[in-house]
Design an enzyme around this catalytic site. Structure first.
Site, PDB file in Angstrom:
ATOM      1  N   HIS A 177      -5.478   7.434  -1.646  1.00  0.00           N
ATOM      2  CA  HIS A 177      -6.576   6.733  -1.325  1.00  0.00           C
ATOM      3  C   HIS A 177      -7.230   6.496  -2.591  1.00  0.00           C
ATOM      4  O   HIS A 177      -7.572   7.629  -3.295  1.00  0.00           O
ATOM      5  CB  HIS A 177      -6.940   6.934  -0.415  1.00  0.00           C
TER       6      HIS A 177
ATOM      7  N   HIS B 156       2.289   4.746  -2.584  1.00  0.00           N
ATOM      8  CA  HIS B 156       1.759   6.063  -2.254  1.00  0.00           C
ATOM      9  C   HIS B 156       3.565   6.539  -3.552  1.00  0.00           C
ATOM     10  O   HIS B 156       3.466   7.751  -3.882  1.00  0.00           O
ATOM     11  CB  HIS B 156       1.799   6.759  -1.114  1.00  0.00           C
TER      12      HIS B 156
ATOM     13  N   HIS C 142       0.785  -1.733  -0.217  1.00  0.00           N
ATOM     14  CA  HIS C 142      -0.463   0.207  -0.141  1.00  0.00           C
ATOM     15  C   HIS C 142       0.807   1.537  -0.365  1.00  0.00           C
ATOM     16  O   HIS C 142       0.612   2.357  -1.111  1.00  0.00           O
ATOM     17  CB  HIS C 142      -0.498   0.221   0.869  1.00  0.00           C
ATOM     18  N   GLU C 143       1.831   1.641   0.681  1.00  0.00           N
ATOM     19  CA  GLU C 143       2.448   2.575   0.695  1.00  0.00           C
ATOM     20  C   GLU C 143       3.424   3.246   0.047  1.00  0.00           C
ATOM     21  O   GLU C 143       3.900   4.056  -0.599  1.00  0.00           O
ATOM     22  CB  GLU C 143       3.947   2.392   2.552  1.00  0.00           C
TER      23      GLU C 143
END
Lengths: 370, 81
Positions: free
Chosen positions: A129, A123, A119-120
């Site tokens: 998101h 970014h 997930h990170e």
């Protein structure tokens, strides 16, 4: 999905990363593997490559820290905020920080480092998101068995909007060597359901079709029969009163009538009465005897009254309380001849709901005439 | 949900304000704003969060909203810069 306004990602496709320090919760080799696997989630679907470096500053610096840690976003102790990362840019841009006050793990007890890192790094590569509950870039954490993880479509569309798709080199087709049908090796099914007297066993992009007790199982691509269905489905059940099969993936479900997928598919699982904290359904089965459909999520199950089209208020309940002997997780289920069959890994539990107990323990592929 | 005690609602309000500052750019720049103004600002941010997560948009801290706020999550904002 969404991307950072005004930030179109990295202007190069060969990126470097450095693991600056380690968490004491995991062996260093486990951390290395989790990080490498988390980058692979994104390199599998884009032209991006990620090379680990050790002695100089990398594009993406990875570190573990607690509370205040030389950026303007202090961590908050156990739970709450697990980690954060910065949009593509020089300096701190792209870096990912993990809260050392969490318990990190390569399993499910604690927060799975692979899942949070994947997930990170979304970014770090320019994704914001997503409000799609099925997406990896959805803000809240929920555990998925890493071996079953597939990057959801929403995230694939998002990252490819920044970097395009990965060119898959032409590989000469090698004629498939005849081999024992892989249904005879130990197998974990994604979902199992009946359909008009047949039994369908889903795994990855294919399913086995058991037309009758005597026949050899047929093996097909899901999309050969239902092009509108996604691959890697997660649950399915037949509701004979309406001659329907409902197929689940993430926070969506599709309704099948024979060979047709209904026009108003996919629908939202929240229409069935699930709370927003539920992000996927692991298994589902309709019990003809009680008129209830049982949905399995993590270590709990919900019961849904098909007549009232509403969840029973007495659920969710723990699986171990409601189905003694079946274990704590169910990832596929179906009913045949009045008995319920629950799958966990390579095992299958035959359950007699009237007697409320397991009557047989079978191999998961016992129906496939091996 | 058992009826909230005044203390519960005070704690929830504090937790929610911290959450909205972290992830929804709620500005409480330390200066005591008029209670009315900051109340409507917080209510607006609660609506934004409820909309993002597909919850019923009420502007109030109902149980579903509080449950979602307590979910472990990424530290990055959900909306805004």
């Amino acid at each position: 999905y969404s991307i950072f306004p005004g930030n179109s990602g990295w202007r190069k496709s060969e990126l470097t990363y450095r693991i600056v320090n380690y968490t004491p919760d995991m062996a260093a080799a486990e951390v290395d593997a989790a990080i490498q696997r988390a980058f692979q989630v994104w390199s599998d679907v884009t032209p991006l490559t990620f090379t680990r470096i050790y002695n100089s500053v990398a594009d993406i610096e990875i570190s573990f820290a607690a509370q205040v840690h030389n950026d303007f976003y202090p961590f908050d102790g156990p739970h709450g905020t697990l980690a954060h990362a910065f949009a593509p840019n020089n300096g701190i841009g792209g870096d990912a920080h993990f809260d050392e006050d969490e318990t990190w793990t390569s399993g499910s007890r604690g927060y799975n480092l692979f899942l949070v890192a994947a997930h990170e790094f979304g970014h770090s590569l320019g994704l914001f998101h997503s409000s799609d509950p099925s997406a990896l870039m959805y803000p809240t954490y929920h555990f998925i068995e890493p071996s079953e993880f597939h990057l959801p479509d929403d995230d694939v569309r998002g990252i490819q909007s920044l970097y395009g798709a990965r060119e898959v080199p032409e590989v000469p087709m090698v004629p498939e060597q005849p081999s024992t049908p892989s249904s005879c090796q130990p197998i974990t099914f994604d979902a199992v359901t009946t359909l008009r007297g047949e039994i369908l066993f889903f795994t990855n992009k294919t399913f086995w079709r058991q037309i009758s007790q005597e026949s050899q199982a047929e093996h097909h691509l899901i999309k050969t029969f239902w092009d509108a269905l996604p691959n890697h489905i997660q649950a399915a059940y037949e509701y004979q009163d309406k001659d329907q099969v409902l197929v689940f993936k993430g926070a969506k479900y599709w309704v099948i009538n024979g060979y047709e997928v209904t026009k108003d598919s996919p629908k939202s699982i929240y229409d069935l009465g699930f709370p927003r904290t539920v992000r996927r359904v692991d298994a589902a089965v309709h019990d003809e005897n009680t008129g209830k459909t049982y949905f399995f999520v993590g270590d709990k199950f919900w019961s849904f009254d098909e007549k009232k089209q509403a969840m029973d208020s007495v659920t969710p309940k723990k699986i171990i309380d409601g189905l003694p002997g079946v274990g704590s997780k169910v990832h596929a289920a179906f009913q045949k001849n009045g008995l319920l069959y629950f799958f966990d890994g390579h095992r299958q539990y035959e359950f007699n709901a009237a007697k409320k107990r397991v009557t047989r323990v079978l191999k998961s592929n016992s129906w496939l005439k091996c | 949900f058992p009826a909230e005690t005044p203390q519960d609602s005070e704690e929830n309000a504090k937790f929610a304000e911290e959450y909205l500052k972290n992830y929804y750019n709620l500005k409480t720049d330390g200066v005591r704003q008029g209670r009315k103004k900051s109340g409507s600002q917080i209510s607006e941010k609660i609506r934004q969060m409820q909309d993002f997560f597909g919850l019923e948009v009420t502007g109030r801290l109902d149980s579903d909203t509080m449950e979602m706020m307590h979910q472990p999550r990424c530290g990055f904002v959900d909306v805004g810069e």
